[in-house]
Write a protein that holds these residues in place. Structure first.
Motif, PDB file in Angstrom:
ATOM      1  N   PRO A  40      -3.901  -0.760  24.829  1.00 32.15           N
ATOM      2  CA  PRO A  40      -3.518   0.628  24.520  1.00 32.15           C
ATOM      3  C   PRO A  40      -2.238   0.675  23.674  1.00 32.15           C
ATOM      4  CG  PRO A  40      -4.030   0.370  26.854  1.00 32.15           C
ATOM      5  CD  PRO A  40      -3.935  -1.009  26.285  1.00 32.15           C
ATOM      6  N   PHE A  41      -2.268   1.488  22.651  1.00 29.29           N
ATOM      7  CA  PHE A  41      -1.083   1.695  21.806  1.00 29.29           C
ATOM      8  C   PHE A  41      -0.664   3.162  21.936  1.00 29.29           C
ATOM      9  CE2 PHE A  41      -2.763  -2.166  20.028  1.00 29.29           C
ATOM     10  CZ  PHE A  41      -1.641  -2.868  19.566  1.00 29.29           C
ATOM     11  N   HIS A  42       0.598   3.385  22.290  1.00 27.21           N
ATOM     12  CA  HIS A  42       1.097   4.738  22.506  1.00 27.21           C
ATOM     13  C   HIS A  42       1.853   5.218  21.267  1.00 27.21           C
ATOM     14  CE1 HIS A  42       0.048   4.194  26.705  1.00 27.21           C
ATOM     15  NE2 HIS A  42       0.779   3.090  26.727  1.00 27.21           N
ATOM     16  N   LEU A  43       1.483   6.381  20.796  1.00 31.21           N
ATOM     17  CA  LEU A  43       2.110   6.959  19.608  1.00 31.21           C
ATOM     18  C   LEU A  43       2.752   8.299  19.935  1.00 31.21           C
ATOM     19  CD1 LEU A  43      -0.636   6.379  16.871  1.00 31.21           C
ATOM     20  CD2 LEU A  43       1.449   5.049  17.196  1.00 31.21           C
ATOM     21  N   VAL A  44       3.830   8.595  19.231  1.00 31.49           N
ATOM     22  CA  VAL A  44       4.405   9.938  19.212  1.00 31.49           C
ATOM     23  C   VAL A  44       4.286  10.432  17.776  1.00 31.49           C
ATOM     24  CG1 VAL A  44       6.465  11.349  19.536  1.00 31.49           C
ATOM     25  CG2 VAL A  44       6.023   9.421  21.067  1.00 31.49           C
ATOM     26  N   ILE A  45       3.694  11.601  17.612  1.00 32.51           N
ATOM     27  CA  ILE A  45       3.568  12.207  16.289  1.00 32.51           C
ATOM     28  C   ILE A  45       4.494  13.406  16.239  1.00 32.51           C
ATOM     29  CG2 ILE A  45       2.003  13.305  14.629  1.00 32.51           C
ATOM     30  CD1 ILE A  45       0.554  11.197  17.406  1.00 32.51           C
ATOM     31  N   ALA A  46       5.269  13.510  15.173  1.00 32.13           N
ATOM     32  CA  ALA A  46       6.207  14.623  15.032  1.00 32.13           C
ATOM     33  C   ALA A  46       5.941  15.373  13.737  1.00 32.13           C
ATOM     34  CB  ALA A  46       7.651  14.115  15.056  1.00 32.13           C
ATOM     35  N   ASP A  47       5.830  16.677  13.847  1.00 32.37           N
ATOM     36  CA  ASP A  47       5.660  17.568  12.700  1.00 32.37           C
ATOM     37  C   ASP A  47       7.036  17.973  12.192  1.00 32.37           C
ATOM     38  OD1 ASP A  47       5.084  19.578  10.896  1.00 32.37           O
ATOM     39  OD2 ASP A  47       4.111  20.902  12.349  1.00 32.37           O
ATOM     40  N   SER A  48       7.312  17.665  10.944  1.00 29.46           N
ATOM     41  CA  SER A  48       8.619  18.013  10.366  1.00 29.46           C
ATOM     42  C   SER A  48       8.810  19.517  10.246  1.00 29.46           C
ATOM     43  CB  SER A  48       8.767  17.375   8.978  1.00 29.46           C
ATOM     44  OG  SER A  48       7.879  17.978   8.056  1.00 29.46           O
ATOM     45  N   GLY A  54       7.369  15.760   3.257  1.00 28.47           N
ATOM     46  CA  GLY A  54       7.097  16.773   4.269  1.00 28.47           C
ATOM     47  C   GLY A  54       5.981  16.266   5.164  1.00 28.47           C
ATOM     48  N   GLY A  55       5.437  17.136   5.985  1.00 26.62           N
ATOM     49  CA  GLY A  55       4.357  16.710   6.860  1.00 26.62           C
ATOM     50  C   GLY A  55       4.861  16.034   8.115  1.00 26.62           C
ATOM     51  N   CYS A  56       4.244  14.917   8.503  1.00 24.11           N
ATOM     52  CA  CYS A  56       4.490  14.310   9.810  1.00 24.11           C
ATOM     53  C   CYS A  56       4.940  12.857   9.722  1.00 24.11           C
ATOM     54  CB  CYS A  56       3.222  14.364  10.657  1.00 24.11           C
ATOM     55  SG  CYS A  56       2.684  16.033  11.092  1.00 24.11           S
ATOM     56  N   ILE A  57       5.535  12.402  10.821  1.00 28.55           N
ATOM     57  CA  ILE A  57       5.782  10.987  11.022  1.00 28.55           C
ATOM     58  C   ILE A  57       5.078  10.566  12.307  1.00 28.55           C
ATOM     59  CG2 ILE A  57       8.068  11.215   9.956  1.00 28.55           C
ATOM     60  CD1 ILE A  57       8.981  10.365  13.038  1.00 28.55           C
ATOM     61  N   LEU A  58       4.876   9.264  12.463  1.00 27.80           N
ATOM     62  CA  LEU A  58       4.384   8.740  13.733  1.00 27.80           C
ATOM     63  C   LEU A  58       5.291   7.607  14.185  1.00 27.80           C
ATOM     64  CD1 LEU A  58       2.821   5.838  13.054  1.00 27.80           C
ATOM     65  CD2 LEU A  58       1.023   7.378  12.289  1.00 27.80           C
ATOM     66  N   LEU A 116      13.207  13.687  18.922  1.00 28.75           N
ATOM     67  CA  LEU A 116      12.693  14.213  17.659  1.00 28.75           C
ATOM     68  C   LEU A 116      12.784  15.743  17.616  1.00 28.75           C
ATOM     69  CD1 LEU A 116       9.637  11.834  17.259  1.00 28.75           C
ATOM     70  CD2 LEU A 116      11.550  12.027  15.652  1.00 28.75           C
ATOM     71  N   LEU A 117      12.476  16.387  18.733  1.00 28.03           N
ATOM     72  CA  LEU A 117      12.599  17.846  18.800  1.00 28.03           C
ATOM     73  C   LEU A 117      14.057  18.274  18.631  1.00 28.03           C
ATOM     74  CD1 LEU A 117      10.102  18.587  21.706  1.00 28.03           C
ATOM     75  CD2 LEU A 117       9.812  19.240  19.306  1.00 28.03           C
ATOM     76  N   GLU A 118      14.949  17.523  19.250  1.00 33.70           N
ATOM     77  CA  GLU A 118      16.371  17.832  19.132  1.00 33.70           C
ATOM     78  C   GLU A 118      16.854  17.623  17.696  1.00 33.70           C
ATOM     79  OE1 GLU A 118      20.633  16.503  21.179  1.00 33.70           O
ATOM     80  OE2 GLU A 118      18.727  15.942  22.123  1.00 33.70           O
ATOM     81  N   GLN A 141       7.280  20.318  16.234  1.00 37.45           N
ATOM     82  CA  GLN A 141       6.492  20.050  17.429  1.00 37.45           C
ATOM     83  C   GLN A 141       6.146  18.567  17.462  1.00 37.45           C
ATOM     84  OE1 GLN A 141       2.565  21.967  17.387  1.00 37.45           O
ATOM     85  NE2 GLN A 141       2.680  22.128  15.164  1.00 37.45           N
ATOM     86  N   THR A 142       5.777  18.091  18.643  1.00 38.70           N
ATOM     87  CA  THR A 142       5.389  16.693  18.791  1.00 38.70           C
ATOM     88  C   THR A 142       4.144  16.589  19.655  1.00 38.70           C
ATOM     89  OG1 THR A 142       6.742  16.332  20.777  1.00 38.70           O
ATOM     90  CG2 THR A 142       7.802  15.891  18.642  1.00 38.70           C
TER      91      THR A 142
END
Length: 316
Positions: free
Chosen positions: A178-186, A280-284, A300-302, A307-308
């Motif tokens: 399993p690989f855990h990701l966090v995606i963040a919307d700029s 722009g857009g997202c990072i992971l 990331l939210l701070e 949103q994430t």
């Protein structure tokens, strides 16, 4: 006078994430992408009285004849699908609802087109082949992206991680752990056009340097595939970090995305990079566990992310 019995059908499609290989995939290099099932498009088709097709969406409410230019691809997708189904363009209400943010590199336009085609085929009780789906969605994608690589529609219609390379068969990517990701919307709409133009402009000035970066991104993608199969998250994280560096050299990233990537790494991510078109857009970000993922998401939210999401790529 008898009322026409109400008939309703639903079509769905999920989002997509490019793990590695965006932009270089346009130049013939491979890319790895995942179906991102936490956010999706739902299209509801039902019969109504009247002689028109009514569209209800967050972007436009009204008849298909008056659909705005920015939604022209959606309108064309509906009309062309009805032609394939040999059905008249009348007496339908098509409701589009989506949790995929627009213009963030998450495949929203492909997902909408896939959900539309699936919904219309379901409404008319017709079996939909994958080849029919791809032909209709590719047409809609050309309205949205001009000359799309095809990776968005392939991933948004897949249930498994894919290895994508232009003019080659799509392959499944093996996941060894399993690989855990966090995606963040700029919070900013990505500017894919500017990112692509940046690469072309730089190519005219320093062709050898740009070719080297494109080739290296392809090599990193190949190495990432091996690391994913081995379940080696440290290696995958390292490849993601290197990929972001090269995307920066190509002019695809920007200061806002770089700041989010740095924040994710400082908060405990093993690796982080932009995903999608860039500018722009997202990072992971790749993290060792869901607990670390929460810490990274909070940071990331701070730091200003709109949103994430947390997402785990399961073994397969």
């Amino acid at each position: 006078m008898l009322e026409t019995p109400q008939k309703i059908a639903v079509g769905r499609a999920h989002s997509k994430l490019i793990l590695i290989g965006e932009h270089s995939v346009v130049y013939g290099q491979p890319a790895i992408a995942f179906p991102f099932k936490q956010i999706e498009v739902k299209v509801t088709v039902k019969n109504i009285r009247g002689s028109s097709i009514q569209i209800e969406s967050p972007f436009y409410q009204g008849s298909i004849e008056q659909i705005p230019e920015k939604m022209e691809g959606i309108g064309d997708c509906i009309i062309q699908t009805l032609k394939v189904l040999e059905q008249q363009s009348c007496g339908l209400e098509i409701k589009i609802s989506s949790t995929i943010p627009i213009g963030r590199g998450l495949g929203s336009s492909a997902a909408i087109a896939i959900a539309l085609v699936r919904g219309l085929f379901a409404f008319f009780n017709q079996k939909l082949s994958n080849s029919q789906l791809m032909i209709l969605v590719e047409r809609a994608e050309k309205f949205a992206h001009g000359t799309p690589s095809g990776i968005d529609m392939m991933t948004a219609s897949s249930s498994t991680p894919i290895w994508f390379q232009k003019q080659q068969e799509v392959e499944q990517v093996q996941i060894g752990a399993p690989f855990h990701l966090v995606i963040a919307d700029s919070g900013r709409i990505g500017d894919t056009f500017a990112a692509v133009k940046s690469i072309r402009d730089k190519y005219e000035i320093k062709p050898e340097q740009i070719e080297q970066s494109i080739t290296l991104l392809g090599t990193l993608t190949q190495e990432t595939r091996v690391a994913l199969a081995a379940g080696d998250f440290q290696q995958v994280g390292d490849k993601l970090n290197q990929a972001h560096q090269h995307l920066g050299l190509l002019g695809v990233s920007d200061s806002g995305l770089d700041a989010l990537v740095d924040t994710a790494r400082s908060a405990g991510a093993v690796g982080a990079k932009l995903t999608g078109g860039g500018r722009g857009g997202c990072i992971l970000a790749l993290v060792e566990s869901e607990q670390i993922g929460k810490k990274v998401a909070d940071a990331l939210l701070e730091a200003g992310a709109a949103q994430t999401w947390q997402y785990t790529i399961a073994e397969c």
